[in-house]
Design a protein around this motif. Structure first.
Motif, short mmCIF file in Angstrom:
data_model
loop_
_atom_site.label_atom_id
_atom_site.label_comp_id
_atom_site.label_asym_id
_atom_site.label_seq_id
_atom_site.Cartn_x
_atom_site.Cartn_y
_atom_site.Cartn_z
N VAL A 225 0.86 -1.19 0.00
CA VAL A 225 0.00 0.00 0.00
C VAL A 225 0.90 1.24 0.00
N ALA A 226 0.28 2.41 -0.18
CA ALA A 226 1.06 3.64 -0.09
C ALA A 226 1.29 3.96 1.37
N CYS A 227 2.52 4.25 1.71
CA CYS A 227 2.85 4.62 3.10
C CYS A 227 2.14 5.93 3.45
N ASP A 228 1.50 5.97 4.62
CA ASP A 228 0.77 7.17 5.06
C ASP A 228 1.70 8.36 5.23
N ARG A 229 2.97 8.06 5.43
CA ARG A 229 3.90 9.13 5.74
C ARG A 229 4.63 9.66 4.51
N CYS A 230 5.12 8.76 3.66
CA CYS A 230 5.93 9.22 2.52
C CYS A 230 5.30 8.88 1.17
N LEU A 231 4.19 8.16 1.18
CA LEU A 231 3.43 7.78 -0.02
C LEU A 231 4.13 6.77 -0.93
N GLU A 232 5.33 6.36 -0.55
CA GLU A 232 6.02 5.34 -1.34
C GLU A 232 5.42 3.97 -1.00
N ASP A 233 5.71 2.98 -1.85
CA ASP A 233 5.23 1.63 -1.61
C ASP A 233 5.71 1.11 -0.26
N CYS A 234 4.82 0.46 0.41
CA CYS A 234 5.11 0.01 1.76
C CYS A 234 4.46 -1.37 1.94
N SER A 235 5.25 -2.31 2.41
CA SER A 235 4.75 -3.68 2.55
C SER A 235 4.14 -3.90 3.94
N ILE A 236 2.92 -4.43 3.96
CA ILE A 236 2.23 -4.66 5.24
C ILE A 236 1.87 -6.15 5.32
N PRO A 237 2.28 -6.81 6.41
CA PRO A 237 1.92 -8.23 6.55
C PRO A 237 0.41 -8.39 6.79
N VAL A 238 -0.12 -9.48 6.31
CA VAL A 238 -1.55 -9.76 6.48
C VAL A 238 -1.71 -11.04 7.30
N HIS A 239 -2.43 -10.93 8.41
CA HIS A 239 -2.81 -12.10 9.20
C HIS A 239 -4.30 -11.96 9.47
N TYR A 240 -5.08 -12.87 8.99
CA TYR A 240 -6.52 -12.77 9.21
C TYR A 240 -7.09 -14.13 9.55
N ASN A 241 -7.98 -14.13 10.49
CA ASN A 241 -8.69 -15.33 10.91
C ASN A 241 -10.15 -14.96 11.08
N GLY A 242 -11.02 -15.58 10.34
CA GLY A 242 -12.42 -15.20 10.45
C GLY A 242 -13.35 -16.35 10.17
N GLU A 243 -14.61 -16.12 10.52
CA GLU A 243 -15.62 -17.14 10.31
C GLU A 243 -16.76 -16.55 9.50
N LEU A 244 -17.13 -17.25 8.47
CA LEU A 244 -18.25 -16.82 7.63
C LEU A 244 -19.31 -17.93 7.68
N ILE A 245 -20.52 -17.53 7.98
CA ILE A 245 -21.64 -18.48 8.02
C ILE A 245 -22.47 -18.29 6.76
N VAL A 246 -22.77 -19.37 6.09
CA VAL A 246 -23.66 -19.30 4.92
C VAL A 246 -24.96 -19.99 5.28
N ARG A 247 -26.05 -19.23 5.17
CA ARG A 247 -27.39 -19.78 5.42
C ARG A 247 -28.22 -19.64 4.16
N PHE A 248 -29.34 -20.32 4.15
CA PHE A 248 -30.15 -20.36 2.94
C PHE A 248 -31.55 -19.83 3.18
N SER A 249 -31.99 -18.99 2.24
CA SER A 249 -33.32 -18.43 2.37
C SER A 249 -33.81 -17.98 1.00
N GLU A 250 -35.11 -18.09 0.79
CA GLU A 250 -35.71 -17.63 -0.47
C GLU A 250 -35.65 -16.11 -0.57
N THR A 251 -35.75 -15.45 0.58
CA THR A 251 -35.72 -13.99 0.57
C THR A 251 -34.28 -13.51 0.65
N GLU A 252 -33.97 -12.56 -0.18
CA GLU A 252 -32.62 -12.04 -0.21
C GLU A 252 -32.38 -11.14 1.00
N ALA A 253 -31.23 -11.29 1.59
CA ALA A 253 -30.88 -10.43 2.72
C ALA A 253 -29.46 -9.94 2.51
#
Ligand SMILES: [Zn+2]
Length: 193
Positions: free
Chosen positions: A75-103
């Motif tokens: 991403v662009a560094c907030d300070r100097c705007l040059e390219d800046c590498s940021i590590p990504v660590h993400y852990n999440g849970e997504l639930i998929v449910r089913f329904s005729e009505t869109e939500a």
């Protein structure tokens, strides 16, 4: 359900066809790269690569997806705007449910029509990576705690002293996380005036 559907070819790799799966746990692995991020318009992420591991648990009425993302984005560094590498660590849970009505997807449960047979995770992966980024994106600091920013760029912005940078940083932090005690004090002060 428009939210998770995408017409961009490169994003069709991130589909899990769950219909034919047996009840129980199933593992899926995906890779995201520069072309993945290019597919999202106005992305603040310029480039990057990450591994996405998904453990899908199929139940008779719902799907639970445990998603782990490990990688690195530019991403662009907030300070100097040059390219800046940021590590990504993400852990999440997504639930998929089913329904005729869109939500609407509410950040936790994704509603699909019972007629659907697959789920595209591209949007979820992209947003999860964005969410995992720190509020402040700056170059890493050296042994003296000074960000290793591009000095030419800094000179151009005339952000010359560390004190000044610290001040900006503090302002940004205060802006990002309102302190309830401070807010109360301010309200009291306003009342007295
Ligand atoms: Zn920088």
């Amino acid at each position: 359900m428009l939210y998770f559907r995408t017409e961009v070819d490169i994003l069709k790799k991130y589909i899990i066809p769950y219909k034919g799966l047996s009840i129980g746990k199933h593992r899926f692995d995906f890779e995201v790269d520069d072309r993945f991020f290019e597919a999202f318009e106005n992305s603040e992420i310029k480039r990057g690569h990450a591994h996405v591991g998904v453990v899908l648990t199929k139940n008779t009425t719902l799907l639970t997806l445990n998603v782990e993302i490990e990688g690195e984005v530019i991403v662009a560094c907030d300070r100097c705007l040059e390219d800046c590498s940021i590590p990504v660590h993400y852990n999440g849970e997504l639930i998929v449910r089913f329904s005729e009505t869109e939500a609407e997807y509410d950040g936790e449960v994704l509603w699909l029509s019972p007629a659907e047979t697959e789920v595209n995770l591209a949007q979820y992966i992209y947003e999860s990576i964005c969410l995992s980024l720190p509020y402040q994106r700056v170059h890493s600091t050296d042994e003296n705690g000074i960000p290793t920013c591009d000095p030419d760029m800094l000179a151009r912005f005339k952000i010359v002293t560390q004190d000044e940078f610290d001040r900006i940083e503090r302002q940004a932090e205060e802006h990002a996380v309102p302190n309830p005690a401070f807010e109360k004090l301010k309200a009291l002060k306003d009342k007295m005036e």
